[in-house]
Design an enzyme around this catalytic site. Sequence first.
Site, short mmCIF file in Angstrom:
data_model
loop_
_atom_site.label_atom_id
_atom_site.label_comp_id
_atom_site.label_asym_id
_atom_site.label_seq_id
_atom_site.Cartn_x
_atom_site.Cartn_y
_atom_site.Cartn_z
N ASP A 33 20.60 -71.78 -57.58
CA ASP A 33 19.25 -71.18 -57.54
C ASP A 33 19.26 -69.69 -57.87
O ASP A 33 18.43 -68.92 -57.39
CB ASP A 33 18.59 -71.40 -56.17
N HIS A 40 16.12 -76.13 -62.60
CA HIS A 40 16.01 -74.81 -63.22
C HIS A 40 14.54 -74.57 -63.54
O HIS A 40 13.89 -75.41 -64.15
CB HIS A 40 16.87 -74.73 -64.47
#
Length: 433
Positions: free
Chosen positions: A12, A40
């Site tokens: 992340d 993503h």
Amino acid sequence: MLIAVTGMNWGDEGKGRIIDLLAESADAVVRYQGGNNAGHTVVTEQGKFVLNLLPSGILHPNVVCVLGDGMVVDLEHLVSEMEHIREKGIQITPENLKLSAHATISMPWHRIQDELEEDRLAQNGAAFGSTRRGIAYAYSDKYRKKTLRLGDLLHLQEEPVQRRLHTMLEAKNMELSGCYHQEPMSYPALLAWCEDQAKRFSPYICDTGSYLEEMLSEGKQVVLEAQLGAMRDIDYGIFPYTSSSSTIAAYGPIGAGIPERTPDHVVGVLKAYSTCVGAGPFAAEHAMSEAWMETLRQAGGEYGAATGRPRRVGPFDAVASRYGLKCQNADKIALTKLDVLSAMKEIPIITGYQRDGHITESFDPMDNLDSYTPVVEYLPGWQKDISGCRSWEELPDEARSYVEFLEHQLNHEIQFVSVGAKREEYLVKGEWL
């Protein structure tokens, strides 16, 4: 040129943003490991896109996207993701999306197993924080040779594939009925499911390794897209709270199907503060108050792209990041979300770990990391909007000092800094790509 983009922390970090920008000059973007257990996020003029399986380059019409050999692919999820992207006007065809014949199929029972086992562990307070998408079970069956690869869908009527289907179904029914008291699955239903997937995906399945090698031989640019980060690597991460694949850049060419290649550049991506989705040791959340962490979480929109779960947050952890840099061997570093810190009067940074009066600046994933207390230093904040800055010189002095402090802690230059969520909201310093 071959460029790998990898995460240096717990995942992340904003890799999708970096890959989306690199895709503007790339010919192909390749996912080389993992499955749909992470996401993503990319923001464009067409909106916000959360990509779980599709490479971030899919938003660029001239880029060929590849799901590589090292992936586990949930085909039902892939169908849903493709349809969602198409609804926003993005074209997906066998010309711009190619699936490796060597990639492993995440079978329907893998999700079921994941959910059942995580529920069982949760009753004893021992859950791993799984995304419940079957990734660990798909990889487990890959190494037990009890699943299919995408190329097998092209040969469903052949005796070797059908024999393997019978063998794996028998074993899986023994597991699910014997351990979890589930109803057994039938062979006709399994074969019908495989035939449906074959009809849908046969045009996309090919020898992607040869395809990529030809591109590279012609001098084209290929970007390798990693999922998650160094702390979630199966070998070098905070085991057992890891993913089930290798998130390390060195594995990139192997998982992409081009093991004879070595990346020309490795871009390590860091966030300007620390975040973590899932279970496992995370020293940064012990550095500040819950109120401070909630303010940061809200400012950064820190919720998992794949799960929607609130991310655990904390100050930038230089100890963990140095370890992540070592694992990824990055020659380029991209720092994301610097703008999220803009409202802070002072900004904390973790520079060491303390236990029993002893301070260490090294990170050992095999150590009892929960027993450490973070050592925190504070830098003055800049308390102004930086989203309009497009050069290093335009940043406030305090923002430059913060980045330079991180560089000193990492002993490495940071060449890319994002100052906002939009595509154009970034700046480069030094020699970028």
